[in-house]
Write a protein that holds these residues in place. Sequence first.
Motif, PDB file in Angstrom:
ATOM      1  N   SER A 236       0.871  -1.181   0.000  1.00 49.61           N
ATOM      2  CA  SER A 236       0.000   0.000   0.000  1.00 49.61           C
ATOM      3  C   SER A 236       0.900   1.221   0.000  1.00 49.61           C
ATOM      4  CB  SER A 236      -0.897   0.005   1.244  1.00 49.61           C
ATOM      5  OG  SER A 236      -1.805  -1.070   1.212  1.00 49.61           O
ATOM      6  N   LEU A 237       0.701   2.109  -0.966  1.00 51.07           N
ATOM      7  CA  LEU A 237       1.563   3.267  -1.122  1.00 51.07           C
ATOM      8  C   LEU A 237       0.734   4.543  -1.147  1.00 51.07           C
ATOM      9  CD1 LEU A 237       3.858   1.902  -3.991  1.00 51.07           C
ATOM     10  CD2 LEU A 237       4.315   1.833  -1.538  1.00 51.07           C
ATOM     11  N   SER A 238       1.443   5.645  -1.024  1.00 50.28           N
ATOM     12  CA  SER A 238       0.817   6.951  -1.142  1.00 50.28           C
ATOM     13  C   SER A 238       1.598   7.732  -2.186  1.00 50.28           C
ATOM     14  CB  SER A 238       0.830   7.688   0.201  1.00 50.28           C
ATOM     15  OG  SER A 238       0.235   8.958   0.083  1.00 50.28           O
ATOM     16  N   LEU A 239       0.970   8.003  -3.328  1.00 51.63           N
ATOM     17  CA  LEU A 239       1.627   8.690  -4.437  1.00 51.63           C
ATOM     18  C   LEU A 239       1.441  10.189  -4.260  1.00 51.63           C
ATOM     19  CD1 LEU A 239       3.150   8.249  -7.117  1.00 51.63           C
ATOM     20  CD2 LEU A 239       0.923   8.147  -8.256  1.00 51.63           C
ATOM     21  N   SER A 240       2.560  10.887  -4.066  1.00 56.44           N
ATOM     22  CA  SER A 240       2.518  12.316  -3.791  1.00 56.44           C
ATOM     23  C   SER A 240       2.527  13.096  -5.105  1.00 56.44           C
ATOM     24  CB  SER A 240       3.728  12.716  -2.942  1.00 56.44           C
ATOM     25  OG  SER A 240       3.771  14.103  -2.736  1.00 56.44           O
ATOM     26  N   PHE A 241       1.416  13.800  -5.396  1.00 51.36           N
ATOM     27  CA  PHE A 241       1.221  14.541  -6.645  1.00 51.36           C
ATOM     28  C   PHE A 241       0.959  15.986  -6.281  1.00 51.36           C
ATOM     29  CE2 PHE A 241      -2.232  15.498  -9.980  1.00 51.36           C
ATOM     30  CZ  PHE A 241      -1.316  16.095 -10.833  1.00 51.36           C
ATOM     31  N   GLY A 242       2.033  16.795  -6.251  1.00 52.42           N
ATOM     32  CA  GLY A 242       1.893  18.169  -5.770  1.00 52.42           C
ATOM     33  C   GLY A 242       1.481  18.148  -4.310  1.00 52.42           C
ATOM     34  N   LEU A 243       0.360  18.825  -4.002  1.00 53.04           N
ATOM     35  CA  LEU A 243      -0.164  18.797  -2.646  1.00 53.04           C
ATOM     36  C   LEU A 243      -1.197  17.694  -2.467  1.00 53.04           C
ATOM     37  CD1 LEU A 243      -0.596  22.635  -2.010  1.00 53.04           C
ATOM     38  CD2 LEU A 243       1.291  21.139  -1.300  1.00 53.04           C
ATOM     39  N   VAL A 244      -1.379  16.899  -3.507  1.00 54.08           N
ATOM     40  CA  VAL A 244      -2.360  15.816  -3.471  1.00 54.08           C
ATOM     41  C   VAL A 244      -1.652  14.512  -3.124  1.00 54.08           C
ATOM     42  CG1 VAL A 244      -4.063  14.525  -4.792  1.00 54.08           C
ATOM     43  CG2 VAL A 244      -3.782  16.988  -5.167  1.00 54.08           C
ATOM     44  N   SER A 245      -2.230  13.767  -2.225  1.00 53.56           N
ATOM     45  CA  SER A 245      -1.705  12.452  -1.857  1.00 53.56           C
ATOM     46  C   SER A 245      -2.709  11.402  -2.312  1.00 53.56           C
ATOM     47  CB  SER A 245      -1.484  12.369  -0.345  1.00 53.56           C
ATOM     48  OG  SER A 245      -0.944  11.121   0.014  1.00 53.56           O
ATOM     49  N   ILE A 246      -2.257  10.484  -3.161  1.00 50.28           N
ATOM     50  CA  ILE A 246      -3.151   9.489  -3.749  1.00 50.28           C
ATOM     51  C   ILE A 246      -2.861   8.120  -3.128  1.00 50.28           C
ATOM     52  CG2 ILE A 246      -3.985   8.461  -5.890  1.00 50.28           C
ATOM     53  CD1 ILE A 246      -2.695  10.790  -7.386  1.00 50.28           C
ATOM     54  N   PRO A 247      -3.780   7.581  -2.333  1.00 44.26           N
ATOM     55  CA  PRO A 247      -3.562   6.225  -1.791  1.00 44.26           C
ATOM     56  C   PRO A 247      -3.746   5.181  -2.888  1.00 44.26           C
ATOM     57  CG  PRO A 247      -5.713   7.056  -1.136  1.00 44.26           C
ATOM     58  CD  PRO A 247      -5.040   8.177  -1.867  1.00 44.26           C
ATOM     59  N   VAL A 248      -2.738   4.327  -3.064  1.00 43.81           N
ATOM     60  CA  VAL A 248      -2.791   3.331  -4.132  1.00 43.81           C
ATOM     61  C   VAL A 248      -2.339   1.976  -3.604  1.00 43.81           C
ATOM     62  CG1 VAL A 248      -2.417   5.000  -5.990  1.00 43.81           C
ATOM     63  CG2 VAL A 248      -0.449   3.891  -4.914  1.00 43.81           C
ATOM     64  N   LYS A 249      -2.704   0.931  -4.339  1.00 45.90           N
ATOM     65  CA  LYS A 249      -2.241  -0.430  -4.099  1.00 45.90           C
ATOM     66  C   LYS A 249      -1.294  -0.818  -5.222  1.00 45.90           C
ATOM     67  CE  LYS A 249      -4.844  -1.837  -0.508  1.00 45.90           C
ATOM     68  NZ  LYS A 249      -4.319  -2.419   0.740  1.00 45.90           N
ATOM     69  N   LEU A 250      -0.237  -1.545  -4.877  1.00 46.09           N
ATOM     70  CA  LEU A 250       0.766  -1.956  -5.850  1.00 46.09           C
ATOM     71  C   LEU A 250       0.572  -3.431  -6.201  1.00 46.09           C
ATOM     72  CD1 LEU A 250       3.428  -0.952  -7.284  1.00 46.09           C
ATOM     73  CD2 LEU A 250       4.662  -2.028  -5.385  1.00 46.09           C
ATOM     74  N   TYR A 251       0.620  -3.724  -7.499  1.00 42.80           N
ATOM     75  CA  TYR A 251       0.435  -5.098  -7.983  1.00 42.80           C
ATOM     76  C   TYR A 251       1.547  -5.441  -8.975  1.00 42.80           C
ATOM     77  CZ  TYR A 251      -4.360  -4.377  -6.276  1.00 42.80           C
ATOM     78  OH  TYR A 251      -5.453  -4.097  -5.496  1.00 42.80           O
ATOM     79  N   THR A 252       1.980  -6.670  -8.988  1.00 44.14           N
ATOM     80  CA  THR A 252       2.953  -7.090  -9.992  1.00 44.14           C
ATOM     81  C   THR A 252       2.264  -7.137 -11.355  1.00 44.14           C
ATOM     82  OG1 THR A 252       2.468  -9.414  -9.500  1.00 44.14           O
ATOM     83  CG2 THR A 252       4.361  -8.434  -8.385  1.00 44.14           C
ATOM     84  N   ALA A 253       2.980  -6.719 -12.385  1.00 46.28           N
ATOM     85  CA  ALA A 253       2.409  -6.677 -13.730  1.00 46.28           C
ATOM     86  C   ALA A 253       2.817  -7.879 -14.569  1.00 46.28           C
ATOM     87  CB  ALA A 253       2.849  -5.403 -14.445  1.00 46.28           C
ATOM     88  N   THR A 254       3.824  -8.623 -14.135  1.00 45.41           N
ATOM     89  CA  THR A 254       4.295  -9.780 -14.906  1.00 45.41           C
ATOM     90  C   THR A 254       4.239 -11.025 -14.043  1.00 45.41           C
ATOM     91  OG1 THR A 254       6.595  -9.332 -14.277  1.00 45.41           O
ATOM     92  CG2 THR A 254       5.794  -8.362 -16.338  1.00 45.41           C
ATOM     93  N   GLU A 255       4.250 -12.160 -14.684  1.00 43.72           N
ATOM     94  CA  GLU A 255       4.147 -13.446 -13.992  1.00 43.72           C
ATOM     95  C   GLU A 255       5.246 -14.367 -14.483  1.00 43.72           C
ATOM     96  OE1 GLU A 255       3.724 -15.820 -11.538  1.00 43.72           O
ATOM     97  OE2 GLU A 255       1.828 -14.721 -11.430  1.00 43.72           O
ATOM     98  N   SER A 256       6.205 -14.684 -13.616  1.00 42.70           N
ATOM     99  CA  SER A 256       7.326 -15.535 -14.011  1.00 42.70           C
ATOM    100  C   SER A 256       7.058 -17.011 -13.764  1.00 42.70           C
ATOM    101  CB  SER A 256       8.588 -15.124 -13.242  1.00 42.70           C
ATOM    102  OG  SER A 256       8.388 -15.250 -11.840  1.00 42.70           O
TER     103      SER A 256
END
Length: 307
Positions: free
Chosen positions: A8-28
Motif C-alpha cells: 500500500s503506497l501513497s503517491l505524492s502529486f503536488g499537494l495531493v496524496s493518492i492512496p494506491v495499491k501496488l500489484y505485480t504486472a508480470t508473472e514468471s
Amino acid sequence: MPARSIASLSLSFGLVSIPVKLYTATESSSDVRFHLLAPDGSRVKQQYISEKTGKVVERSSMNKGYEFERDQFVVFTSEELKALEDGASHVVEIVAFVPEKAINPVFYDRAYYIAPDKRGGKPYSLLQQALAQSGRCALAKWAFKGRTRIVQVRPEEGGLVFQQLLYADEVRSLDDLNIEQVQVSANELKLAMQIIEQGAEDNYDPAAYEDEEKKRILAAIDEKIEGKQVITHEPVESVGGGQVIDLMDALRASLKGGSAKPNAASAPRKKAATPVTALPVAPKTRKPAARASRATTEAPAKVRARK
C-alpha cells in the motif's frame, strides 16, 4: 483468482496524496521448471563448502565480504549492512514530469500496476487523465527493500503503470561495442523501407505470439506421463545438514520424555561471527570487483534449474 496487492503506497502529486495499491504486472511462474535429480531419482540439495578447509559452512557463521582486490576483502555483518539501507517508506514522491518517449526502454526494469485505494479514485483518475493529455509521464522516488529506486508512472488505457527504472551505471552503452557505421545506398534503403511497409502493423498484439518452446516441453511432459515414465522417490532424512523432524514424531517423542532435534529452519541462530578486519594495504586505484557470495547450508535450499 483476483490479484493480490503487494504493498500500500501513497503517491505524492503536488499537494495531493493518492492512496494506491501496488500489484505485480508480470508473472514468471509460467515458466516450465525442472528439478535437479540424482541418478536414483531423488532430489539433490545444495551445500556450500569452505575453499580453505573443505568443510560445510553454516549460515550463522557467515558474513558478507566485498572483494576490492583479488583475494582481499572488507567484511560486513548483517547489522552493519542493515544500517546502510534506506528505510522503507510508503510514500512515493513525484519529482518530475518528462515526455514519455524521453525514457529509453532499455532503462525499463520490473513493471508493476497501481490501482486506487480507498478514497483514491478521483485523484487517481485526475493524474491518469492529466498525464495522458499532456503526453508526459511522472518520475518518482520509491524506497523499497532497503534501496531507493527511480520509477516511471505512465498512463495506460484503464490505469497507471508503475515502471521501475535502472540507474545509468546499470545500463551498458552501445558506444562500448565500437559498432562500425557503414554507408548504404539510396536504392538499398528504399528496398528496405518497402519490406518494412509490407510487414507494418498498427499495434502490437501479444496474444498473437506463443511460446513455442514451452508448448513443445509441455507436450513432451504429457507424453512421458501417459507412457508411465514416472519416477517416484520416497523422501529421506537429509544427510549432512539440519535434520527435518515430522511434527507428529516430535509430539510422540515429547510424550515419551525424549527430545526431537529441531528443524534447522526453526532452530535459533547463533550470534554472527566477529567481523574480520582486512589487512592494511598500500593505497592504490580501486577497480570494480565482484561481491563475495553469501550462501547457506543450515536448511539446504531446493535447487531448481530452468529450461
